[in-house]
Design an enzyme around this catalytic site. Structure first.
Site, PDB file in Angstrom:
ATOM      1  N   ALA A  62       0.829  -1.216   0.000  1.00 40.77           N
ATOM      2  CA  ALA A  62       0.000   0.000   0.000  1.00 40.77           C
ATOM      3  C   ALA A  62       0.859   1.260   0.000  1.00 40.77           C
ATOM      4  O   ALA A  62       0.334   2.368   0.050  1.00 40.77           O
ATOM      5  CB  ALA A  62      -0.925  -0.011   1.225  1.00 40.77           C
ATOM      6  N   GLN A 120       4.323   3.864  -1.252  1.00 44.96           N
ATOM      7  CA  GLN A 120       4.586   4.614  -2.490  1.00 44.96           C
ATOM      8  C   GLN A 120       5.454   3.891  -3.509  1.00 44.96           C
ATOM      9  O   GLN A 120       5.189   3.991  -4.700  1.00 44.96           O
ATOM     10  CB  GLN A 120       5.128   6.007  -2.291  1.00 44.96           C
ATOM     11  CG  GLN A 120       5.870   6.464  -1.119  1.00 44.96           C
ATOM     12  CD  GLN A 120       6.788   7.618  -1.578  1.00 44.96           C
ATOM     13  OE1 GLN A 120       6.502   8.311  -2.562  1.00 44.96           O
ATOM     14  NE2 GLN A 120       7.898   7.792  -0.882  1.00 44.96           N
ATOM     15  N   ILE A 121       6.451   3.148  -3.093  1.00 41.90           N
ATOM     16  CA  ILE A 121       7.252   2.425  -4.101  1.00 41.90           C
ATOM     17  C   ILE A 121       6.373   1.381  -4.796  1.00 41.90           C
ATOM     18  O   ILE A 121       6.369   1.256  -6.020  1.00 41.90           O
ATOM     19  CB  ILE A 121       8.496   1.763  -3.463  1.00 41.90           C
ATOM     20  CG1 ILE A 121       9.459   2.840  -2.958  1.00 41.90           C
ATOM     21  CG2 ILE A 121       9.202   0.838  -4.449  1.00 41.90           C
ATOM     22  CD1 ILE A 121      10.697   2.318  -2.255  1.00 41.90           C
ATOM     23  N   ALA A 122       5.600   0.651  -3.982  1.00 40.57           N
ATOM     24  CA  ALA A 122       4.751  -0.408  -4.544  1.00 40.57           C
ATOM     25  C   ALA A 122       3.776   0.167  -5.576  1.00 40.57           C
ATOM     26  O   ALA A 122       3.451  -0.492  -6.568  1.00 40.57           O
ATOM     27  CB  ALA A 122       3.986  -1.119  -3.434  1.00 40.57           C
ATOM     28  N   ARG A 156      11.227   6.214   8.923  1.00 35.83           N
ATOM     29  CA  ARG A 156      11.815   6.926  10.055  1.00 35.83           C
ATOM     30  C   ARG A 156      10.851   8.029  10.492  1.00 35.83           C
ATOM     31  O   ARG A 156      10.386   8.825   9.679  1.00 35.83           O
ATOM     32  CB  ARG A 156      13.147   7.556   9.646  1.00 35.83           C
ATOM     33  CG  ARG A 156      13.942   8.038  10.853  1.00 35.83           C
ATOM     34  CD  ARG A 156      15.081   8.921  10.425  1.00 35.83           C
ATOM     35  NE  ARG A 156      16.166   8.142   9.878  1.00 35.83           N
ATOM     36  CZ  ARG A 156      17.394   8.092  10.412  1.00 35.83           C
ATOM     37  NH1 ARG A 156      17.679   8.763  11.489  1.00 35.83           N
ATOM     38  NH2 ARG A 156      18.330   7.378   9.848  1.00 35.83           N
ATOM     39  N   VAL A 197      14.255  -4.270  -0.389  1.00 34.21           N
ATOM     40  CA  VAL A 197      14.318  -2.839  -0.715  1.00 34.21           C
ATOM     41  C   VAL A 197      14.225  -2.009   0.572  1.00 34.21           C
ATOM     42  O   VAL A 197      14.883  -0.989   0.727  1.00 34.21           O
ATOM     43  CB  VAL A 197      13.169  -2.461  -1.684  1.00 34.21           C
ATOM     44  CG1 VAL A 197      13.139  -0.960  -1.954  1.00 34.21           C
ATOM     45  CG2 VAL A 197      13.297  -3.236  -2.996  1.00 34.21           C
ATOM     46  N   ASP A 229      21.112   3.139  -6.831  1.00 35.50           N
ATOM     47  CA  ASP A 229      22.376   3.872  -6.779  1.00 35.50           C
ATOM     48  C   ASP A 229      23.143   3.688  -8.091  1.00 35.50           C
ATOM     49  O   ASP A 229      23.730   4.623  -8.622  1.00 35.50           O
ATOM     50  CB  ASP A 229      23.207   3.384  -5.584  1.00 35.50           C
ATOM     51  CG  ASP A 229      22.379   3.405  -4.304  1.00 35.50           C
ATOM     52  OD1 ASP A 229      21.975   4.492  -3.902  1.00 35.50           O
ATOM     53  OD2 ASP A 229      22.101   2.322  -3.751  1.00 35.50           O
ATOM     54  N   ARG A 232      21.478   5.763 -10.733  1.00 34.30           N
ATOM     55  CA  ARG A 232      21.799   7.179 -10.523  1.00 34.30           C
ATOM     56  C   ARG A 232      23.209   7.479 -11.033  1.00 34.30           C
ATOM     57  O   ARG A 232      23.443   8.492 -11.705  1.00 34.30           O
ATOM     58  CB  ARG A 232      21.736   7.498  -9.016  1.00 34.30           C
ATOM     59  CG  ARG A 232      20.323   7.564  -8.464  1.00 34.30           C
ATOM     60  CD  ARG A 232      20.350   7.550  -6.926  1.00 34.30           C
ATOM     61  NE  ARG A 232      19.029   7.794  -6.357  1.00 34.30           N
ATOM     62  CZ  ARG A 232      18.704   7.546  -5.094  1.00 34.30           C
ATOM     63  NH1 ARG A 232      19.599   7.030  -4.262  1.00 34.30           N
ATOM     64  NH2 ARG A 232      17.494   7.817  -4.664  1.00 34.30           N
ATOM     65  N   HIS A 285      23.887   0.185   1.041  1.00 33.60           N
ATOM     66  CA  HIS A 285      22.972   1.198   0.493  1.00 33.60           C
ATOM     67  C   HIS A 285      22.783   2.268   1.568  1.00 33.60           C
ATOM     68  O   HIS A 285      21.787   2.299   2.278  1.00 33.60           O
ATOM     69  CB  HIS A 285      21.628   0.575   0.101  1.00 33.60           C
ATOM     70  CG  HIS A 285      20.603   1.630  -0.229  1.00 33.60           C
ATOM     71  ND1 HIS A 285      20.692   2.427  -1.338  1.00 33.60           N
ATOM     72  CD2 HIS A 285      19.503   2.041   0.432  1.00 33.60           C
ATOM     73  CE1 HIS A 285      19.689   3.270  -1.350  1.00 33.60           C
ATOM     74  NE2 HIS A 285      18.956   3.065  -0.283  1.00 33.60           N
TER      75      HIS A 285
HETATM   76  P1  NAI Z   1       5.995   3.895   2.398  1.00 36.32           P
HETATM   77  O1  NAI Z   1       6.031   4.330   3.815  1.00 36.32           O
HETATM   78  O2  NAI Z   1       5.254   4.691   1.385  1.00 36.32           O
HETATM   79  O3  NAI Z   1       5.439   2.399   2.317  1.00 36.32           O
HETATM   80  C1  NAI Z   1       5.867   1.393   3.168  1.00 36.32           C
HETATM   81  C2  NAI Z   1       4.724   0.440   3.344  1.00 36.32           C
HETATM   82  O4  NAI Z   1       5.206  -0.657   4.097  1.00 36.32           O
HETATM   83  C3  NAI Z   1       3.532   1.039   4.097  1.00 36.32           C
HETATM   84  O5  NAI Z   1       2.334   0.807   3.379  1.00 36.32           O
HETATM   85  C4  NAI Z   1       3.569   0.270   5.409  1.00 36.32           C
HETATM   86  O6  NAI Z   1       2.272   0.084   5.970  1.00 36.32           O
HETATM   87  C5  NAI Z   1       4.174  -1.043   4.964  1.00 36.32           C
HETATM   88  N1  NAI Z   1       4.690  -1.867   6.061  1.00 36.32           N
HETATM   89  C6  NAI Z   1       5.226  -1.478   7.246  1.00 36.32           C
HETATM   90  N2  NAI Z   1       5.511  -2.547   7.999  1.00 36.32           N
HETATM   91  C7  NAI Z   1       5.176  -3.632   7.281  1.00 36.32           C
HETATM   92  C8  NAI Z   1       5.209  -5.026   7.532  1.00 36.32           C
HETATM   93  N3  NAI Z   1       5.660  -5.523   8.688  1.00 36.32           N
HETATM   94  N4  NAI Z   1       4.763  -5.868   6.580  1.00 36.32           N
HETATM   95  C9  NAI Z   1       4.304  -5.394   5.408  1.00 36.32           C
HETATM   96  N5  NAI Z   1       4.208  -4.083   5.116  1.00 36.32           N
HETATM   97  C10 NAI Z   1       4.647  -3.215   6.037  1.00 36.32           C
HETATM   98  O7  NAI Z   1       7.532   3.712   1.983  1.00 36.32           O
HETATM   99  P2  NAI Z   1       8.185   3.597   0.534  1.00 36.32           P
HETATM  100  O8  NAI Z   1       8.518   4.955   0.046  1.00 36.32           O
HETATM  101  O9  NAI Z   1       7.364   2.700  -0.304  1.00 36.32           O
HETATM  102  O10 NAI Z   1       9.587   2.917   0.927  1.00 36.32           O
HETATM  103  C11 NAI Z   1       9.643   1.611   1.436  1.00 36.32           C
HETATM  104  C12 NAI Z   1      11.037   1.274   1.929  1.00 36.32           C
HETATM  105  O11 NAI Z   1      11.975   1.313   0.869  1.00 36.32           O
HETATM  106  C13 NAI Z   1      11.587   2.233   2.989  1.00 36.32           C
HETATM  107  O12 NAI Z   1      12.241   1.446   3.986  1.00 36.32           O
HETATM  108  C14 NAI Z   1      12.610   3.049   2.235  1.00 36.32           C
HETATM  109  O13 NAI Z   1      13.620   3.545   3.091  1.00 36.32           O
HETATM  110  C15 NAI Z   1      13.151   1.998   1.288  1.00 36.32           C
HETATM  111  N6  NAI Z   1      13.852   2.505   0.111  1.00 36.32           N
HETATM  112  C16 NAI Z   1      14.949   1.793  -0.315  1.00 36.32           C
HETATM  113  C17 NAI Z   1      15.637   2.168  -1.431  1.00 36.32           C
HETATM  114  C18 NAI Z   1      16.833   1.393  -1.896  1.00 36.32           C
HETATM  115  O14 NAI Z   1      17.490   1.849  -2.833  1.00 36.32           O
HETATM  116  N7  NAI Z   1      17.200   0.242  -1.313  1.00 36.32           N
HETATM  117  C19 NAI Z   1      15.237   3.352  -2.207  1.00 36.32           C
HETATM  118  C20 NAI Z   1      14.058   4.015  -1.706  1.00 36.32           C
HETATM  119  C21 NAI Z   1      13.404   3.595  -0.583  1.00 36.32           C
END
Ligand code: NAI
Length: 331
Positions: free
Chosen positions: A13, A15-17, A92, A129, A159, A162, A187
């Site tokens: 649910a 933003q990345i998904a 965070r 991720v 990365d 980028r 990362h």
């Molecule tokens: P977001 O906050 O929009 O979505 C995260 C989702 O994970 C939320 O819907 C939340 O309810 C869900 N969630 C939390 N705990 C959970 C669990 N135990 N089981 C299943 N779902 C759970 O965050 P966004 O922007 O989608 O980012 C997700 C992650 O990806 C963050 O940790 C972010 O730091 C990381 N990230 C990693 C990158 C990389 O290059 N490795 C690049 C960008 C983001």
């Protein structure tokens, strides 16, 4: 048409998904002839939002989407999956220390490792991720002992993308003309974006990137810090973290793992065998090639004194994170 494969996305649910699901369901990851059955995992309070995502997936009318299972139960979500995109993690919050974030997220990945161990296929390919991605991947693997360690990877492809894009812009060529740029290590801001082995096609001929740029100071400083700080720059501009580009990178990572990287090196966080003097048994980003569903670390590269310092710094951070994570998991 092939039989559908089951693919799970956690944090479904979030933003990345929101960008990633379309890419998977439209064939960008597993190919144009491979139907997918999507398992969508998020936490219970997000089930209402997830319902909206399920409606939108239906409204996309995608021929390759064989079905969707939204759930808050890891064991339902991971059942029989061949590919797992572990995106979900706790963001965070204000006032939260890095240590607290690591503790909260490592617990999630311990639990998900245990669930994968019980119900996923033993050949499942796992891409982590959610941050801290490298250490989360390590913990997930540790708690899924019946699945080979090689099947757990962390994402540093954003990365890499980028870095490739920065170099292409600097040289003035299309992005696909640059290849073999490497992301080493974590990362995090200690990662080492390394252009010393990269090559570029200019005017139909291949050239080493360092020769094409001819500016050692740029490659050792501005280039490195621009890539290291790109995530923060996107947050400053967008007020939200990278999502479209993160989803594209996750698609690239999994596609190359399943379908092969061809004549390009790609960077993936994989369990270290000590190559290039890195600490063993941490998930370290290396240049790899992929074929037949397996990755292999590119060997034989020259490590300069500058590179040595950078590799040691990021390796040290990963060893420390690993220790912190193992301490959290004991509780
Ligand atoms: P977001 O906050 O929009 O979505 C995260 C989702 O994970 C939320 O819907 C939340 O309810 C869900 N969630 C939390 N705990 C959970 C669990 N135990 N089981 C299943 N779902 C759970 O965050 P966004 O922007 O989608 O980012 C997700 C992650 O990806 C963050 O940790 C972010 O730091 C990381 N990230 C990693 C990158 C990389 O290059 N490795 C690049 C960008 C983001």
């Amino acid at each position: 048409m092939a039989e559908p494969i089951k693919v799970v996305v956690t944090g479904a649910a979030g933003q990345i998904a929101y960008s990633l699901l379309y890419q998977i369901a439209s064939g960008a990851v597993f190919g144009p002839n491979q139907p997918v059955y999507l398992h969508l995992l998020d936490i219970a309070p997000m089930m209402g939002v997830l319902e909206g995502v399920v409606m939108e997936l239906a409204d996309c009318a995608l021929p390759l989407l064989a079905g969707v299972l939204p759930t808050a139960k890891p064991e339902e979500a991971f059942k029989d999956v061949v590919a797992a995109f572990l995106v979900g993690a706790m963001p965070r919050k204000e006032g939260m220390e890095r240590k607290d974030l690591l503790a909260a997220n490592v617990r999630i990945f311990k639990e998900q490792g245990q669930a994968l161990d019980k119900v996923a296929r033993k050949d499942v390919k796992v891409l982590v991720v959610g941050n801290p991605a490298n250490t989360n991947a390590l913990i997930c693997s540790k708690y899924a002992p019946s699945i080979p360690k090689e099947n757990f990877t962390a994402m540093t492809r954003l990365d890499q993308n980028r870095a490739q894009s920065q170099l292409a812009a600097k040289i003035g060529v299309p992005v696909q003309n640059v290849k073999n740029v490497i992301i080493w290590g974590n990362h995090s801001s200690t990662q080492f974006p390394d252009a010393s082995n990269a090559v570029v096609t200019v005017g139909g001929a291949q050239k080493p990137v360092p020769a094409a740029i001819n500016d050692d100071a740029y490659l050792k400083s501005t280039f490195v810090t621009t890539v290291q700080k790109r995530g923060a720059a996107v947050i400053a501009a967008r007020k939200m973290s990278s999502a479209l580009s993160a989803a594209k990178a996750a698609s690239d990572h999994m596609r190359d793992w399943f379908l092969g990287s061809g004549d390009r090196w790609v960077s993936m966080g994989v369990v270290s065998d000590g190559s290039y003097g890195t600490p063993r048994d941490v998930v370290f980003s290396f240049p790899v090639t992929t074929a037949n569903g397996k990755w292999k670390i590119v060997q034989g590269l020259t490590i300069t004194d500058f590179a040595r310092q950078m590799l040691d710094a990021t390796g040290k951070e990963l060893a420390e994170e690993k220790q912190e994570a193992l301490d959290v998991c004991k509780d």
